[in-house]
Design a protein around this motif. Structure first.
Motif, PDB file in Angstrom:
ATOM      1  N   ARG A 199     -49.892  72.300  59.469  1.00 24.25           N
ATOM      2  CA  ARG A 199     -51.217  72.747  59.882  1.00 24.25           C
ATOM      3  C   ARG A 199     -51.097  73.565  61.159  1.00 24.25           C
ATOM      4  NH1 ARG A 199     -56.282  69.031  61.264  1.00 24.25           N
ATOM      5  NH2 ARG A 199     -57.901  70.482  60.594  1.00 24.25           N
ATOM      6  N   MET A 200     -51.729  74.749  61.169  1.00 21.44           N
ATOM      7  CA  MET A 200     -51.620  75.626  62.336  1.00 21.44           C
ATOM      8  C   MET A 200     -52.718  75.328  63.351  1.00 21.44           C
ATOM      9  SD  MET A 200     -50.573  79.359  60.868  1.00 21.44           S
ATOM     10  CE  MET A 200     -52.178  79.682  60.204  1.00 21.44           C
ATOM     11  N   ILE A 201     -52.621  75.969  64.550  1.00 25.80           N
ATOM     12  CA  ILE A 201     -53.582  75.672  65.621  1.00 25.80           C
ATOM     13  C   ILE A 201     -55.006  76.089  65.265  1.00 25.80           C
ATOM     14  CG2 ILE A 201     -51.902  75.696  67.512  1.00 25.80           C
ATOM     15  CD1 ILE A 201     -52.871  78.503  68.227  1.00 25.80           C
ATOM     16  N   ASN A 202     -55.177  76.969  64.273  1.00 27.45           N
ATOM     17  CA  ASN A 202     -56.548  77.306  63.869  1.00 27.45           C
ATOM     18  C   ASN A 202     -57.018  76.434  62.705  1.00 27.45           C
ATOM     19  OD1 ASN A 202     -55.026  78.368  61.842  1.00 27.45           O
ATOM     20  ND2 ASN A 202     -55.944  80.399  61.873  1.00 27.45           N
ATOM     21  N   ALA A 338     -66.317  77.615  67.120  1.00 28.62           N
ATOM     22  CA  ALA A 338     -66.005  77.799  65.702  1.00 28.62           C
ATOM     23  C   ALA A 338     -66.903  76.878  64.916  1.00 28.62           C
ATOM     24  CB  ALA A 338     -64.546  77.481  65.445  1.00 28.62           C
ATOM     25  N   GLY A 339     -67.458  77.387  63.845  1.00 25.61           N
ATOM     26  CA  GLY A 339     -68.307  76.520  63.038  1.00 25.61           C
ATOM     27  C   GLY A 339     -69.766  76.850  63.198  1.00 25.61           C
ATOM     28  N   ALA A 340     -70.175  77.348  64.413  1.00 32.28           N
ATOM     29  CA  ALA A 340     -71.547  77.825  64.531  1.00 32.28           C
ATOM     30  C   ALA A 340     -71.687  79.011  63.581  1.00 32.28           C
ATOM     31  CB  ALA A 340     -71.839  78.246  65.965  1.00 32.28           C
ATOM     32  N   GLU A 341     -72.870  79.261  63.144  1.00 31.24           N
ATOM     33  CA  GLU A 341     -73.095  80.270  62.107  1.00 31.24           C
ATOM     34  C   GLU A 341     -72.432  81.623  62.418  1.00 31.24           C
ATOM     35  OE1 GLU A 341     -75.715  81.743  58.741  1.00 31.24           O
ATOM     36  OE2 GLU A 341     -76.157  79.881  59.790  1.00 31.24           O
ATOM     37  N   GLY A 342     -71.554  82.079  61.523  1.00 34.31           N
ATOM     38  CA  GLY A 342     -70.956  83.409  61.642  1.00 34.31           C
ATOM     39  C   GLY A 342     -70.123  83.624  62.892  1.00 34.31           C
ATOM     40  N   SER A 343     -69.738  82.587  63.593  1.00 33.16           N
ATOM     41  CA  SER A 343     -69.092  82.788  64.884  1.00 33.16           C
ATOM     42  C   SER A 343     -67.621  82.427  64.877  1.00 33.16           C
ATOM     43  CB  SER A 343     -69.800  81.957  65.943  1.00 33.16           C
ATOM     44  OG  SER A 343     -69.606  80.594  65.617  1.00 33.16           O
ATOM     45  N   ARG A 349     -59.481  84.325  64.981  1.00 33.39           N
ATOM     46  CA  ARG A 349     -58.632  85.516  65.099  1.00 33.39           C
ATOM     47  C   ARG A 349     -57.751  85.399  66.357  1.00 33.39           C
ATOM     48  NH1 ARG A 349     -55.835  87.683  63.579  1.00 33.39           N
ATOM     49  NH2 ARG A 349     -55.321  89.772  62.917  1.00 33.39           N
ATOM     50  N   TYR A 350     -58.381  84.924  67.439  1.00 32.81           N
ATOM     51  CA  TYR A 350     -57.646  84.789  68.691  1.00 32.81           C
ATOM     52  C   TYR A 350     -56.496  83.796  68.539  1.00 32.81           C
ATOM     53  CZ  TYR A 350     -56.447  83.199  73.351  1.00 32.81           C
ATOM     54  OH  TYR A 350     -55.734  82.843  74.461  1.00 32.81           O
ATOM     55  N   LEU A 351     -56.808  82.629  67.991  1.00 35.06           N
ATOM     56  CA  LEU A 351     -55.777  81.593  67.867  1.00 35.06           C
ATOM     57  C   LEU A 351     -54.672  82.037  66.920  1.00 35.06           C
ATOM     58  CD1 LEU A 351     -58.053  78.428  67.759  1.00 35.06           C
ATOM     59  CD2 LEU A 351     -56.500  79.103  69.612  1.00 35.06           C
ATOM     60  N   ARG A 352     -55.065  82.604  65.772  1.00 33.17           N
ATOM     61  CA  ARG A 352     -54.059  83.041  64.803  1.00 33.17           C
ATOM     62  C   ARG A 352     -53.165  84.132  65.404  1.00 33.17           C
ATOM     63  NH1 ARG A 352     -50.449  83.974  62.774  1.00 33.17           N
ATOM     64  NH2 ARG A 352     -49.778  84.230  60.613  1.00 33.17           N
ATOM     65  N   ALA A 353     -53.796  85.020  66.223  1.00 34.03           N
ATOM     66  CA  ALA A 353     -53.056  86.155  66.793  1.00 34.03           C
ATOM     67  C   ALA A 353     -51.967  85.720  67.772  1.00 34.03           C
ATOM     68  CB  ALA A 353     -54.015  87.126  67.484  1.00 34.03           C
ATOM     69  N   ARG A 354     -52.105  84.510  68.357  1.00 35.81           N
ATOM     70  CA  ARG A 354     -51.020  84.057  69.244  1.00 35.81           C
ATOM     71  C   ARG A 354     -49.701  84.038  68.476  1.00 35.81           C
ATOM     72  NH1 ARG A 354     -52.360  86.070  73.097  1.00 35.81           N
ATOM     73  NH2 ARG A 354     -50.374  85.339  73.886  1.00 35.81           N
TER      74      ARG A 354
END
Lengths: 382, 347
Positions: A199-202, A338-343, A349-354
């Motif tokens: 499981r990744m950080i995102n 994360a999880g709020a509507e559309g947010s 993206r930030y976490l995955r981009a690390r």
């Protein structure tokens, strides 16, 4: 020097676009009821049936006999329209091209058509828990036995491992030789591997770890020479850095356009600091696009794939990480919830981009490659 | 797409490499008080000033990218020459649609006069054109002190050809270049065009090409030293702390060069991207040249702080040229605004 399509390329692009616009809406309807995996599977079948796979592969093995440019055009238009990823991405991007360069005729016949039809899905068994950047130090062992090899060891960061039938597997076949000379490249069956998701950080699970315990691989499934696996692996890594470049540039463009929309939504369009940062990103994203056009042009004009892939990978990781971080720095609290509507987009993206400056060769490894092969500086590692 | 150098472009690079040959030695000699070297200026002025100007307009044909390659190659070795600024003025005139009399151009130096004291890079300008006479002051004009002819940027996207009334040599940070303050006291505007932008785009992208050469030269200079200088029993280039700085500079340099090549192509092919592409090229080329020269100096250690060493020559050229025709900050902002207007026109 031309950066736009030649007439033939423009015609090819037109055919690609009209096929995609005909095919994708139907696929999206199917997609609503199916998982991402089923969608990818279905998408590869459509691509295969339409004759869009293996564009730069030889015709005799199911390819289309075109060049890297047509492949790049096709990928670019796919990513632009948010098309799914074909289920056998690693077979198509890495396995096929490596087998085309190093495989025997029998291996090409045996493996290439099934990569395109996705009858056999591939993963890549290179990195190990103890050996990431120091790939040549890998410890997975292969012992000679009657008619083949028995392999034991552990691999990690294996994308698509849970779907795969086949693995591009590196193992040490001569522990007494110097570390680059005792490695062999196997085309292994994964049915006897123990594969567990990571499981990744995102929160997502893109990759796996693989435990290999005394698994048999036949002699005819050695790719290249016994103990000559390092050179074969270099082909895979070079292909990896170069072939994904056209997708990278579109992904970076999508992120930047989205950031620009975010800036306007937050009413920051007149902020000179924000404008300056946007300009910086715009130049970086454009440079990735243009650099990719240059290296793809050189490839299709007959140059060997070189270190251009390292440059593009560094530029891309840097640009996407900075774009995603800047979006969060704009300071809207719902972007980090994360999880709020559309947010969820930006925090995800930030976490995955690390990972972008780590996967596929870390920034440090890419810089060392450039220092050695472009600047001719002495090798800093043994 | 066929974004590779064509045969004649490789030839331009070869010829330019020959002319650039001992550029750095010439530079060092110039620093120790030798007179301005005649070579390669003499050859450049005689054979290459019509490059990238159509034959119908009296030039010798070829594309903007050819000229960019020539300028970049000369700049890799900081080859002292006045040709670059001369030809940039000719290109500004050509791009703006001003007629060029090559007989006049053969006779003496031309210069491009844009900046004014404490004014944004491309105006509003205080220099006035009325009754075909020009009044005002331009600053930071490369080789303006030697120029017979000035191409002068004016208000309302106008640009004119005139002779300066007076010039005062400025104290330039770059010891291998000359910058002057030009005064026009009712100078007759021999030709006027209302497409200054067409000329300034060509001029700006050529400055970017020069900065790309400076950036590459600095990386090469730093790398050469890192291979030869030893500390702790090893060439310092084998340490990642040193090697990675130079690799980062190489990536920045390559980024800038891609953007510059594209901008040349976009201008030549009348692509609607051209304006944006020039902002991107100038911003990144300035950044890359300054960054690379700073890295080259750092890699040289204490020697890099001495007057006799080479890195400061790159650094001074980079810092100075980065300020010509719009600083990094200004070009980035223009680019950011262009991105926002693209996005808002789509949505």
């Amino acid at each position: 020097m031309h950066f736009d399509d030649t007439r033939e390329q423009a015609n090819f692009r037109k055919r690609v676009i009209s096929w995609l616009e005909e095919t994708l809406p139907g696929l999206r309807k199917v997609g609503k009821e199916s998982s991402e995996e089923e969608l990818s599977r279905h998408w590869q079948k459509l691509m295969h049936d339409g004759g869009w796979l293996g564009l730069a592969w030889p015709k005799e093995f199911g390819g289309q006999g075109l060049s890297a440019i047509e492949e790049a055009i096709f990928n670019e238009e796919c990513v632009r329209r948010d098309a799914p990823i074909p289920i056998n991405l690693l077979g198509i991007l890495l396995g096929g091209p490596t087998i085309i360069v190093h495989g025997t005729d029998a291996q090409k016949k045996r493996y290439l058509p099934k990569i395109l039809s996705a009858d056999e899905i591939w993963c890549q068994g290179f990195s190990e828990p103890g050996n990431g950047s120091d790939l040549a130090g890998l410890r997975t062992r292969a012992e000679k036995t009657e008619g083949g090899w028995r392999i034991s060891g552990q691999k990690v960061w294996t994308s698509s491992g849970h779907l795969a039938h086949k693995c591009l597997l590196l193992a040490r076949t001569d522990p007494s030789a110097s570390k680059h000379r005792g490695i062999t490249y196997f085309l292994a069956d994964t049915s006897a591997f123990d594969i567990r998701p990571l499981r990744m950080i995102n929160g997502e699970a893109e990759f796996n770890e693989m435990f290999i315990d005394d698994v048999f691989v036949a002699d005819e499934d050695v790719l290249g020479e016994v103990n000559g696996g390092w050179q074969v692996a270099m082909t895979t890594l070079t292909v990896e850095r170069n072939s994904v470049a056209f997708n990278l540039q579109v992904w970076a463009r999508q992120a930047l356009d989205r950031l620009a929309a975010e800036v306007m939504e937050q009413g920051l369009a007149d902020d000179t600091y924000v404008l300056e940062r946007l300009g910086e990103f715009e130049a970086e994203v454009e440079a990735i696009r243009i650099g990719t056009i240059r290296s793809t042009s050189a490839l299709s004009a007959g140059s060997q794939a070189g270190v251009e892939g390292s440059t593009v990978k560094l530029q891309w990781a840097h640009a996407v990480q900075n774009i995603a971080r800047f979006a969060l720095e704009l300071g809207a609290i719902d972007l980090v919830l994360a999880g709020a509507e559309g947010s969820g987009y930006w925090i995800n993206r930030y976490l995955r981009a690390r990972g972008h400056s780590i996967e596929g060769g870390t920034d440090e490894i890419q810089k060392s490659i450039i220092a050695e092969r472009v600047l001719g500086l002495p090798r800093s590692r043994l | 797409m066929k974004a590779i150098l064509e045969e004649e472009q490789r030839l331009v690079v070869e010829v330019a490499e020959r002319m650039a040959g001992n550029g750095l030695q010439n530079a060092q000699r110039l620093l120790s008080g030798a007179p301005w070297p005649e070579y390669p200026d003499h050859d450049l002025m005689a054979n290459w000033q019509g490059l990238a100007i159509g034959e119908a307009d009296g030039g010798s044909g070829g594309r903007l990218v050819d000229l960019a390659l020539l300028i970049r190659t000369l700049s890799i070795r900081l080859t002292p020459c006045r040709y670059i600024d001369h030809v940039i003025a000719l290109q500004a005139a050509f791009g703006a649609g001003l007629p060029i009399d090559f007989k006049v151009a053969d006779e003496g130096q031309w210069c491009l006069a844009v900046a004014e004291p404490r004014t944004p890079p491309f105006g509003p300008f205080a220099c006035r054109l009325s009754n075909n006479r020009i009044d005002g002051t331009k600053t930071g004009v490369p080789f303006g002190n030697r120029a017979e002819i000035a191409i002068i940027a004016l208000e309302d996207n106008r640009i004119a050809l005139a002779k300066p009334s007076e010039s005062i040599l400025s104290d330039s940070a770059d010891p291998l270049a000359e910058y002057a303050c030009l005064t026009f006291n009712g100078s007759a505007a021999e030709h006027v065009s209302d497409n200054a932008n067409g000329g300034l785009l060509r001029a700006t992208v050529l400055i970017a090409a020069e900065l790309c050469g400076v950036a590459q030269g600095a990386v090469d200079n730093g790398s050469a030293y890192a291979k030869e200088r030893a500390q702790f029993g090893q060439p310092i280039g084998s340490y990642q702390g040193v090697a990675h700085q130079l690799a980062e500079a190489q990536v920045a340099t390559e980024t800038a060069w891609s953007l510059t090549l594209y901008a040349c192509w976009a201008i030549d092919s009348g692509n609607s991207d051209a304006q944006k592409a020039v902002h991107a090229a100038k911003a990144k080329a300035s950044e890359a040249a300054v960054f690379s020269s700073e890295r080259a100096l750092q890699v040289h250690g204490g020697i890099g702080m001495t007057w006799e060493s080479t890195p400061h020559l790159y650094l001074k050229r980079a810092i100075t040229r980065a300020a010509v025709l719009g600083g990094t900050h200004w070009h980035r902002q223009q680019l950011g605004s262009a991105l926002l207007s693209k996005i808002s026109s789509v949505s």
